[in-house]
Motif scaffolding. Structure first.
Motif, PDB file in Angstrom:
ATOM      1  N   CYS A  30       0.826  -1.207   0.000  1.00 27.85           N
ATOM      2  CA  CYS A  30       0.000   0.000   0.000  1.00 27.85           C
ATOM      3  C   CYS A  30       0.860   1.257   0.000  1.00 27.85           C
ATOM      4  CB  CYS A  30      -0.900   0.024   1.238  1.00 27.85           C
ATOM      5  SG  CYS A  30      -2.051  -1.366   1.319  1.00 27.85           S
ATOM      6  N   ALA A  31       0.318   2.316  -0.609  1.00 26.75           N
ATOM      7  CA  ALA A  31       0.977   3.620  -0.623  1.00 26.75           C
ATOM      8  C   ALA A  31      -0.069   4.708  -0.481  1.00 26.75           C
ATOM      9  CB  ALA A  31       1.775   3.815  -1.910  1.00 26.75           C
ATOM     10  N   LEU A  32       0.328   5.790   0.165  1.00 29.83           N
ATOM     11  CA  LEU A  32      -0.551   6.942   0.379  1.00 29.83           C
ATOM     12  C   LEU A  32      -0.071   8.110  -0.468  1.00 29.83           C
ATOM     13  CD1 LEU A  32      -2.849   8.355   2.050  1.00 29.83           C
ATOM     14  CD2 LEU A  32      -1.045   9.035   3.658  1.00 29.83           C
ATOM     15  N   ALA A  33      -1.010   8.777  -1.135  1.00 26.36           N
ATOM     16  CA  ALA A  33      -0.757  10.048  -1.805  1.00 26.36           C
ATOM     17  C   ALA A  33      -1.605  11.099  -1.089  1.00 26.36           C
ATOM     18  CB  ALA A  33      -1.127   9.968  -3.288  1.00 26.36           C
ATOM     19  N   GLY A  34      -0.955  11.868  -0.233  1.00 26.06           N
ATOM     20  CA  GLY A  34      -1.654  12.879   0.555  1.00 26.06           C
ATOM     21  C   GLY A  34      -0.671  13.958   0.958  1.00 26.06           C
ATOM     22  N   VAL A  35      -1.114  14.834   1.848  1.00 24.28           N
ATOM     23  CA  VAL A  35      -0.276  15.924   2.325  1.00 24.28           C
ATOM     24  C   VAL A  35       0.106  15.648   3.772  1.00 24.28           C
ATOM     25  CG1 VAL A  35      -0.119  18.400   2.754  1.00 24.28           C
ATOM     26  CG2 VAL A  35      -1.394  17.560   0.772  1.00 24.28           C
ATOM     27  N   LEU A  36       1.416  15.671   4.040  1.00 20.03           N
ATOM     28  CA  LEU A  36       1.932  15.460   5.383  1.00 20.03           C
ATOM     29  C   LEU A  36       2.624  16.735   5.851  1.00 20.03           C
ATOM     30  CD1 LEU A  36       3.493  11.911   4.921  1.00 20.03           C
ATOM     31  CD2 LEU A  36       1.294  12.469   5.975  1.00 20.03           C
ATOM     32  N   ALA A  37       2.269  17.170   7.042  1.00 21.35           N
ATOM     33  CA  ALA A  37       2.905  18.360   7.600  1.00 21.35           C
ATOM     34  C   ALA A  37       4.317  18.029   8.065  1.00 21.35           C
ATOM     35  CB  ALA A  37       2.069  18.905   8.761  1.00 21.35           C
ATOM     36  N   ASP A  38       5.213  18.983   7.853  1.00 19.64           N
ATOM     37  CA  ASP A  38       6.622  18.798   8.197  1.00 19.64           C
ATOM     38  C   ASP A  38       6.870  19.396   9.577  1.00 19.64           C
ATOM     39  OD1 ASP A  38       9.294  18.378   8.224  1.00 19.64           O
ATOM     40  OD2 ASP A  38       9.785  19.888   6.708  1.00 19.64           O
ATOM     41  N   GLY A  39       6.705  18.595  10.609  1.00 22.72           N
ATOM     42  CA  GLY A  39       6.903  19.089  11.963  1.00 22.72           C
ATOM     43  C   GLY A  39       6.810  17.964  12.962  1.00 22.72           C
ATOM     44  N   ALA A  40       7.181  18.265  14.202  1.00 22.83           N
ATOM     45  CA  ALA A  40       7.231  17.223  15.230  1.00 22.83           C
ATOM     46  C   ALA A  40       5.868  16.596  15.487  1.00 22.83           C
ATOM     47  CB  ALA A  40       7.791  17.814  16.529  1.00 22.83           C
ATOM     48  N   GLU A  41       4.774  17.368  15.297  1.00 23.61           N
ATOM     49  CA  GLU A  41       3.439  16.826  15.557  1.00 23.61           C
ATOM     50  C   GLU A  41       3.088  15.692  14.597  1.00 23.61           C
ATOM     51  OE1 GLU A  41       1.612  20.747  15.235  1.00 23.61           O
ATOM     52  OE2 GLU A  41       0.670  20.394  17.172  1.00 23.61           O
ATOM     53  N   SER A  42       3.795  15.625  13.457  1.00 24.93           N
ATOM     54  CA  SER A  42       3.522  14.579  12.465  1.00 24.93           C
ATOM     55  C   SER A  42       4.317  13.305  12.713  1.00 24.93           C
ATOM     56  CB  SER A  42       3.837  15.098  11.056  1.00 24.93           C
ATOM     57  OG  SER A  42       2.988  16.165  10.708  1.00 24.93           O
ATOM     58  N   ASP A  43       5.187  13.295  13.708  1.00 22.97           N
ATOM     59  CA  ASP A  43       6.019  12.113  13.947  1.00 22.97           C
ATOM     60  C   ASP A  43       5.181  10.867  14.202  1.00 22.97           C
ATOM     61  OD1 ASP A  43       8.213  13.697  13.594  1.00 22.97           O
ATOM     62  OD2 ASP A  43       8.771  13.795  15.716  1.00 22.97           O
ATOM     63  N   LEU A  44       4.113  11.020  14.990  1.00 21.16           N
ATOM     64  CA  LEU A  44       3.251   9.871  15.286  1.00 21.16           C
ATOM     65  C   LEU A  44       2.598   9.350  14.016  1.00 21.16           C
ATOM     66  CD1 LEU A  44       0.848   9.409  18.270  1.00 21.16           C
ATOM     67  CD2 LEU A  44      -0.017   9.085  15.946  1.00 21.16           C
ATOM     68  N   ILE A  45       2.146  10.261  13.146  1.00 16.55           N
ATOM     69  CA  ILE A  45       1.516   9.851  11.889  1.00 16.55           C
ATOM     70  C   ILE A  45       2.498   9.064  11.035  1.00 16.55           C
ATOM     71  CG2 ILE A  45       0.501  10.692   9.727  1.00 16.55           C
ATOM     72  CD1 ILE A  45      -0.513  13.127  11.304  1.00 16.55           C
ATOM     73  N   LEU A  46       3.693   9.595  10.866  1.00 20.94           N
ATOM     74  CA  LEU A  46       4.700   8.945  10.029  1.00 20.94           C
ATOM     75  C   LEU A  46       5.116   7.596  10.604  1.00 20.94           C
ATOM     76  CD1 LEU A  46       6.849  12.099   9.243  1.00 20.94           C
ATOM     77  CD2 LEU A  46       5.429  10.824   7.619  1.00 20.94           C
ATOM     78  N   ALA A  47       5.263   7.536  11.920  1.00 17.36           N
ATOM     79  CA  ALA A  47       5.670   6.281  12.556  1.00 17.36           C
ATOM     80  C   ALA A  47       4.608   5.206  12.365  1.00 17.36           C
ATOM     81  CB  ALA A  47       5.950   6.501  14.040  1.00 17.36           C
ATOM     82  N   ASP A  48       3.340   5.582  12.471  1.00 13.57           N
ATOM     83  CA  ASP A  48       2.271   4.593  12.330  1.00 13.57           C
ATOM     84  C   ASP A  48       2.143   4.123  10.884  1.00 13.57           C
ATOM     85  OD1 ASP A  48      -0.109   3.333  13.909  1.00 13.57           O
ATOM     86  OD2 ASP A  48      -0.960   3.993  12.002  1.00 13.57           O
ATOM     87  N   LEU A  49       2.267   5.045   9.922  1.00 11.92           N
ATOM     88  CA  LEU A  49       2.245   4.632   8.521  1.00 11.92           C
ATOM     89  C   LEU A  49       3.390   3.664   8.223  1.00 11.92           C
ATOM     90  CD1 LEU A  49       1.414   8.077   6.862  1.00 11.92           C
ATOM     91  CD2 LEU A  49      -0.131   6.127   7.084  1.00 11.92           C
ATOM     92  N   ALA A  50       4.563   3.953   8.769  1.00  9.22           N
ATOM     93  CA  ALA A  50       5.706   3.052   8.572  1.00  9.22           C
ATOM     94  C   ALA A  50       5.449   1.700   9.216  1.00  9.22           C
ATOM     95  CB  ALA A  50       6.968   3.696   9.141  1.00  9.22           C
ATOM     96  N   ARG A  51       4.831   1.706  10.396  1.00  7.24           N
ATOM     97  CA  ARG A  51       4.542   0.453  11.102  1.00  7.24           C
ATOM     98  C   ARG A  51       3.616  -0.438  10.282  1.00  7.24           C
ATOM     99  NH1 ARG A  51       0.772  -1.153  14.951  1.00  7.24           N
ATOM    100  NH2 ARG A  51      -0.215   0.899  14.948  1.00  7.24           N
ATOM    101  N   HIS A  52       2.723   0.182   9.512  1.00 11.33           N
ATOM    102  CA  HIS A  52       1.807  -0.578   8.655  1.00 11.33           C
ATOM    103  C   HIS A  52       2.362  -0.757   7.239  1.00 11.33           C
ATOM    104  CE1 HIS A  52      -1.194   0.469  11.813  1.00 11.33           C
ATOM    105  NE2 HIS A  52      -1.647  -0.735  11.493  1.00 11.33           N
ATOM    106  N   HIS A  53       3.648  -0.447   7.053  1.00 12.22           N
ATOM    107  CA  HIS A  53       4.332  -0.656   5.771  1.00 12.22           C
ATOM    108  C   HIS A  53       3.653   0.116   4.641  1.00 12.22           C
ATOM    109  CE1 HIS A  53       6.368  -3.790   8.007  1.00 12.22           C
ATOM    110  NE2 HIS A  53       5.206  -4.338   8.288  1.00 12.22           N
ATOM    111  N   ILE A  54       3.195   1.330   4.937  1.00 13.22           N
ATOM    112  CA  ILE A  54       2.542   2.179   3.936  1.00 13.22           C
ATOM    113  C   ILE A  54       3.572   3.152   3.381  1.00 13.22           C
ATOM    114  CG2 ILE A  54       0.763   3.923   3.551  1.00 13.22           C
ATOM    115  CD1 ILE A  54      -0.820   2.535   5.839  1.00 13.22           C
ATOM    116  N   ASP A  55       3.807   3.075   2.096  1.00 15.71           N
ATOM    117  CA  ASP A  55       4.783   3.928   1.421  1.00 15.71           C
ATOM    118  C   ASP A  55       4.239   5.358   1.345  1.00 15.71           C
ATOM    119  OD1 ASP A  55       6.654   5.082  -0.252  1.00 15.71           O
ATOM    120  OD2 ASP A  55       6.209   3.814  -1.977  1.00 15.71           O
ATOM    121  N   THR A  56       5.053   6.334   1.736  1.00 17.48           N
ATOM    122  CA  THR A  56       4.631   7.742   1.708  1.00 17.48           C
ATOM    123  C   THR A  56       5.446   8.562   0.720  1.00 17.48           C
ATOM    124  OG1 THR A  56       6.120   8.273   3.559  1.00 17.48           O
ATOM    125  CG2 THR A  56       3.845   7.677   4.100  1.00 17.48           C
TER     126      THR A  56
END
Length: 296
Positions: free
Chosen positions: A55-81
């Motif tokens: 799976c891969a996501l095409a969306g908008v990710l904010a560049d900041g510390a508040e997004s760390d949890l989002i990025l970590a969870d997507l990585a945990r589910h093997h979702i390409d960003t």
């Protein structure tokens, strides 16, 4: 295993578990508080990943510390960003009030970064994908360009569209997809109190598509491209604990079932079954389907 791309949202969810829904102008204490990665498209991909797909996501990710949890969870589910846009700002954030008495949730959403752009979508190679799922958000014009691009470049590539809200001009997208996944809230917003009249109205907008509407405790209804009606009852867990993400889970199971070439009856049943599992647990992890009871 198939390769699935989803175009849509990933959010930071602040979830407050409450004994009951609070009255206006009251002050209550939460029984629990969690921070989770949310967003319809991201949730659907998290479930599809568990079902064995890449799976891969095409969306908008904010560049900041508040997004760390989002990025970590997507990585945990093997979702390409790698197809995501990275922008400065705060991530889209939802405050979720989870009523533990009945499992229902109320959401307040905040967003100050733009939606995903057609310019970014154009950079994605379409050759690897077996399915693209689009979340109908406010960028309807951009989504129309994306779908036309897919139809021009890969007319064989199957596309689904989730329509949760009555967004302006969203109907222009309907003739360009293979599967329409609509919510009961959207049907109600268009003036329909029953599923089949809504699906037949939808047929006028999308003569080429398989049409599906989830209808809560009544299960889900479908109208295939040959105008045959289908229905699956809901499947109830022993206890409803958390309905947050149930619709996204339903959509994931439906996409998985289409990719396995099941009949529409089987597809609806797969969606209702896994959504029932989701309602019986908190979060989207470990969605192993135990036996459930059909709602009579």
């Amino acid at each position: 295993m198939k390769h699935i791309l989803a175009v849509g949202n990933a959010t930071l969810d602040l979830i407050f578990a409450l004994e009951d829904y609070p009255r206006e102008d009251s002050e209550v204490r939460a029984q629990d508080m969690q921070m989770r990665r949310g967003g319809n498209a991201a949730n659907t991909l998290a479930v599809l990943s568990q079902l064995g797909h890449r799976c891969a996501l095409a969306g908008v990710l904010a560049d900041g510390a508040e997004s760390d949890l989002i990025l970590a969870d997507l990585a945990r589910h093997h979702i390409d960003t790698s197809a995501c846009q990275k922008l400065a700002g705060r991530p889209p954030t939802s405050c979720v009030l989870l009523n533990r008495r009945d499992g229902k949730r109320t959401i307040v959403h905040y967003r100050d970064i733009p939606e995903y752009s057609f310019g970014s979508f154009q950079q994605i190679r379409l050759a690897p994908w077996d399915w693209i799922h689009f979340e109908a958000r406010s960028n309807v014009g951009e989504l129309a360009c994306m779908l036309r691009h897919v139809r021009d470049q890969r007319p064989d590539l199957r596309c689904s569209l989730e329509v949760e809200k009555a967004r302006p001009w969203v109907r222009q997208l309907f003739p360009m997809v293979d599967v329409l996944l609509c919510s009961r809230a959207y049907a109600h917003a268009k003036g329909f109190a029953q599923p089949y009249p809504f699906l037949h109205w939808l047929r006028e907008q999308a003569p080429q598509a398989d049409l599906i509407v989830a209808w809560g405790e009544e299960g889900a209804y479908g109208l295939d491209r040959y105008d045959q009606q289908h229905h699956s009852p809901a499947f109830a867990p022993p206890e409803v604990k958390d309905t947050l993400g149930a619709g996204d889970t339903f959509n994931a199971a439906v996409i998985d079932a289409f990719l396995r070439d099941l009949t529409l009856d089987e597809i609806l049943q797969a969606g209702c079954h896994l959504a029932g599992v989701k309602c019986g647990q908190e979060g989207l992890d470990d969605l192993v389907a135990p036996k459930l009871h059909r709602v009579k």
